[in-house]
Design an enzyme around this catalytic site. Structure first.
Site, mmCIF file in Angstrom:
data_model
loop_
_atom_site.group_PDB
_atom_site.id
_atom_site.type_symbol
_atom_site.label_atom_id
_atom_site.label_comp_id
_atom_site.label_asym_id
_atom_site.label_seq_id
_atom_site.Cartn_x
_atom_site.Cartn_y
_atom_site.Cartn_z
ATOM 1 N N ASP A 122 0.850 -1.181 0.000
ATOM 2 C CA ASP A 122 0.000 0.000 0.000
ATOM 3 C C ASP A 122 0.892 1.239 0.000
ATOM 4 O O ASP A 122 2.127 1.126 -0.034
ATOM 5 C CB ASP A 122 -0.962 0.003 1.197
ATOM 6 C CG ASP A 122 -2.328 0.555 0.806
ATOM 7 O OD1 ASP A 122 -2.381 1.740 0.416
ATOM 8 O OD2 ASP A 122 -3.311 -0.185 0.865
ATOM 9 N N TYR A 143 -16.338 -4.725 8.243
ATOM 10 C CA TYR A 143 -15.019 -4.120 8.444
ATOM 11 C C TYR A 143 -14.711 -4.121 9.943
ATOM 12 O O TYR A 143 -15.288 -3.345 10.711
ATOM 13 C CB TYR A 143 -14.990 -2.692 7.899
ATOM 14 C CG TYR A 143 -14.538 -2.587 6.465
ATOM 15 C CD1 TYR A 143 -14.876 -3.567 5.533
ATOM 16 C CD2 TYR A 143 -13.773 -1.515 6.023
ATOM 17 C CE1 TYR A 143 -14.462 -3.481 4.215
ATOM 18 C CE2 TYR A 143 -13.354 -1.418 4.709
ATOM 19 C CZ TYR A 143 -13.702 -2.398 3.804
ATOM 20 O OH TYR A 143 -13.281 -2.317 2.498
ATOM 21 N N HIS A 151 -2.658 3.206 -4.791
ATOM 22 C CA HIS A 151 -2.070 2.731 -3.535
ATOM 23 C C HIS A 151 -0.630 2.257 -3.766
ATOM 24 O O HIS A 151 -0.203 1.228 -3.238
ATOM 25 C CB HIS A 151 -2.914 1.594 -2.942
ATOM 26 C CG HIS A 151 -4.214 2.054 -2.351
ATOM 27 N ND1 HIS A 151 -4.285 2.690 -1.134
ATOM 28 C CD2 HIS A 151 -5.482 1.983 -2.819
ATOM 29 C CE1 HIS A 151 -5.563 2.988 -0.871
ATOM 30 N NE2 HIS A 151 -6.299 2.575 -1.893
ATOM 31 N N ASP A 158 -8.563 -0.528 -6.354
ATOM 32 C CA ASP A 158 -9.473 0.381 -5.663
ATOM 33 C C ASP A 158 -8.865 1.763 -5.498
ATOM 34 O O ASP A 158 -7.649 1.943 -5.540
ATOM 35 C CB ASP A 158 -9.832 -0.191 -4.293
ATOM 36 C CG ASP A 158 -8.595 -0.364 -3.410
ATOM 37 O OD1 ASP A 158 -7.591 -0.922 -3.911
ATOM 38 O OD2 ASP A 158 -8.617 0.065 -2.237
ATOM 39 N N GLU A 159 -9.728 2.746 -5.293
ATOM 40 C CA GLU A 159 -9.352 4.088 -4.838
ATOM 41 C C GLU A 159 -8.140 4.629 -5.603
ATOM 42 O O GLU A 159 -7.139 5.025 -5.003
ATOM 43 C CB GLU A 159 -9.060 4.067 -3.341
ATOM 44 C CG GLU A 159 -10.265 3.629 -2.505
ATOM 45 C CD GLU A 159 -9.947 3.512 -1.026
ATOM 46 O OE1 GLU A 159 -10.851 3.776 -0.213
ATOM 47 O OE2 GLU A 159 -8.801 3.133 -0.680
ATOM 48 N N TRP A 211 -8.380 -3.823 8.377
ATOM 49 C CA TRP A 211 -7.405 -2.802 7.983
ATOM 50 C C TRP A 211 -6.682 -2.330 9.238
ATOM 51 O O TRP A 211 -7.313 -2.029 10.258
ATOM 52 C CB TRP A 211 -8.116 -1.647 7.292
ATOM 53 C CG TRP A 211 -8.844 -2.068 6.049
ATOM 54 C CD1 TRP A 211 -10.186 -2.246 5.897
ATOM 55 C CD2 TRP A 211 -8.246 -2.387 4.788
ATOM 56 N NE1 TRP A 211 -10.462 -2.657 4.622
ATOM 57 C CE2 TRP A 211 -9.298 -2.749 3.910
ATOM 58 C CE3 TRP A 211 -6.935 -2.411 4.306
ATOM 59 C CZ2 TRP A 211 -9.079 -3.125 2.588
ATOM 60 C CZ3 TRP A 211 -6.717 -2.776 2.989
ATOM 61 C CH2 TRP A 211 -7.774 -3.133 2.139
ATOM 62 N N ASP A 214 -12.156 -3.126 11.549
ATOM 63 C CA ASP A 214 -11.482 -1.969 12.140
ATOM 64 C C ASP A 214 -12.513 -0.946 12.626
ATOM 65 O O ASP A 214 -12.156 -0.013 13.349
ATOM 66 C CB ASP A 214 -10.525 -1.319 11.137
ATOM 67 C CG ASP A 214 -11.181 -0.994 9.811
ATOM 68 O OD1 ASP A 214 -11.882 -1.864 9.272
ATOM 69 O OD2 ASP A 214 -10.978 0.135 9.296
ATOM 70 N N GLU A 224 -4.559 0.305 10.072
ATOM 71 C CA GLU A 224 -4.037 1.637 10.399
ATOM 72 C C GLU A 224 -3.943 1.839 11.910
ATOM 73 O O GLU A 224 -2.984 2.439 12.412
ATOM 74 C CB GLU A 224 -4.938 2.720 9.797
ATOM 75 C CG GLU A 224 -4.799 2.903 8.310
ATOM 76 C CD GLU A 224 -5.829 2.096 7.538
ATOM 77 O OE1 GLU A 224 -6.332 1.084 8.092
ATOM 78 O OE2 GLU A 224 -6.123 2.462 6.384
#
Length: 464
Positions: A117, A326, A188, A249-250, A369, A328, A371
């Site tokens: 990422d 999700y 990413h 993605d994104e 995820w 997270d 983070e």
């Protein structure tokens, strides 16, 4: 949680003999099994080695000596998975192996491993040494939600050697878990571009330290496409999975001279390359925009609508909607929850999730995820017991009863205690679970649903 067998007929008071005979029975579903428990001994039949594996798990949980009777069992979905992000926070090999053991204990059979990422590149690739020399390390890490703009000032990083990855794959295979790798592209990619600026569009900077989406994406030149093929070739050499993830993605397009059609062409190019290796492309639901390649499997994450779009387009789909799965996302409104982000996602919410009824739906997975999860202990806190609930969703028939699940859960948590799992107590977070140094940013469900509707405009043919 360990799913309840689909059909149980036990005889209280009578106990089975100690001798166990196990044999394959191709008339059973591949992951199904039948246990016949009699005074003279136990016969275990499985539709495959995986079925025998799950049958032995059940036998162990029946106690010693087990009661006489019959147990018949088989999962509802073939894909019972969890995505683990090792890019945002690197997880050492022993921790990954431990996590594999825990998901196998819950009869989950897919580990989707998010390896790269903007904030870190975690896989060595022959001929591209700077990917791990530079791309695997960042100078600092954001503390809490990005809205607070806090950093810890400490370097973070790490990567897996080819031998490390083969070890993870082999360990998982022995537990009937398939590792599906993901190298996110063409977005990413800031960590890779930091290592090799020629892959980008003029950016010459470090690995990203903040959370969120980097605008710095691959340039899609012939040389960069060659790089992507080399990476995927190496991934194919290491991972035997039929599916290879490319993310998709994104991906911001501000650095490209064209529009979104460039990404669709890139995805088709990578899908064709993987097909030449006998593999299929696995990507997030953004690959549906412009038409996903034939044979691609879609991980539907932007709410519940993309799974329906994928099915209508004839694609196989893995359901992982963020507002449902999700892990997270925050578990309660208690101020002691560590770094509360996203919408509220309780144990009961996860248990209530039901994938669409279609033969194209392979199953579902939870996404973790990291983070805000700097260690395996933090991952365990966020995953369990919500992952126990998902395990029952993807194994057991529809029409489950949460009250029944809740009544059985305390006994299962005793097993997790014995395994040393740092699960979240049903009574709420412990004082030591809080992270006042890493504040969160809770989201309202209605606001998130409106945002998801806007994000999926491309799937409805609306302007972005």
């Amino acid at each position: 949680m360990i799913p309840r067998p689909l059909s149980v007929r036990l005889e209280p008071g009578a106990t089975a003999g100690a001798d166990v005979v196990a044999r394959l029975d191709p008339s059973l579903p591949p992951e199904g099994y039948v246990l016949d428990l009699a005074p003279e001994g136990i016969l275990l039949r499985g539709g495959s080695a995986a079925g025998l594996f799950y049958g032995r798990q059940t036998l162990a949980r029946l106690g010693s000596p087990p009661p006489c009777g019959r147990v018949e069992d088989a999962p509802r979905f073939a894909w019972r998975g969890v995505m683990l992000d090792v890019a945002r926070h690197f997880m050492p090999v022993p921790d990954v192996l431990r996590f594999v053991d825990l998901i196998a204990f819950h009869r989950l059979n897919v580990l989707h491993l998010h390896l790269t990422d903007d904030q870190g590149w975690r896989i060595e690739v022959p001929g591209w040494p700077r990917l791990t020399e530079v791309g695997a390390w960042r100078s600092s890490t954001m503390l809490g939600s990005r809205v607070h703009d806090r950093y810890d000032g400490r370097p973070h990083g790490g990567f897996y050697t080819t031998a490390d990855l083969r070890r993870i794959v082999e360990h998982a295979a022995r537990r009937h878990v398939t590792v599906v790798p993901e190298v996110d592209m063409p977005g990413h990619m800031q960590a890779a571009i930091a290592a090799y600026p020629e892959l980008g569009n003029g950016f010459a900077g470090p690995v990203r330290t903040g959370w969120g989406i980097s605008p710095h994406v691959l340039n899609l030149s012939p040389e960069t496409l060659g790089f992507c093929r080399e990476v995927l070739d190496h991934v194919c050499d290491v991972f035997p999975s039929d599916l290879i993830g490319i993310g998709g993605d994104e991906c911001p397009t501000v650095e490209w001279p064209g529009g979104r059609e460039l990404q669709a062409a890139f995805t088709a190019e990578m899908a064709a390359h993987l097909a030449g290796r006998g593999r299929r492309l696995y990507g997030w639901d953004e690959i549906l925009a412009g038409g996903a390649p034939e044979g691609a499997v879609v991980a539907a994450w932007r709410g519940t609508e993309p799974a329906e779009v994928a099915v209508r387009a004839g694609h196989q789909v893995v359901c992982c909607p963020d507002v449902k799965l999700y892990l997270d996302y925050r578990q309660s409104g208690d101020p002691g929850e560590p770094t509360p982000v996203g919408t509220l996602l309780t144990l009961e919410d996860v248990y209530a999730y039901e994938p669409p009824d279609s033969p194209l739906v392979l199953g579902a997975q939870a996404n973790i995820w990291t983070e805000h999860m700097e260690s395996l202990r933090r991952v365990e806190y966020m995953a369990f017991p919500r992952l126990c609930a998902l395990a029952e969703v993807v194994w057991s028939p529809a029409g489950r009863d949460f009250a029944d699940f809740a009544a059985r859960l305390p006994r299962h948590l005793e097993l997790l205690d014995a395994l040393g799992v740092n699960y979240r107590p049903l009574s709420g977070p412990r004082p030591e679970d809080a992270r006042p140094d890493a504040p969160g940013h809770p989201r309202d469900l209605a606001d998130r649903l409106a945002e998801l509707h806007e994000m999926t405009a491309d799937l409805r043919g609306e302007p972005e």
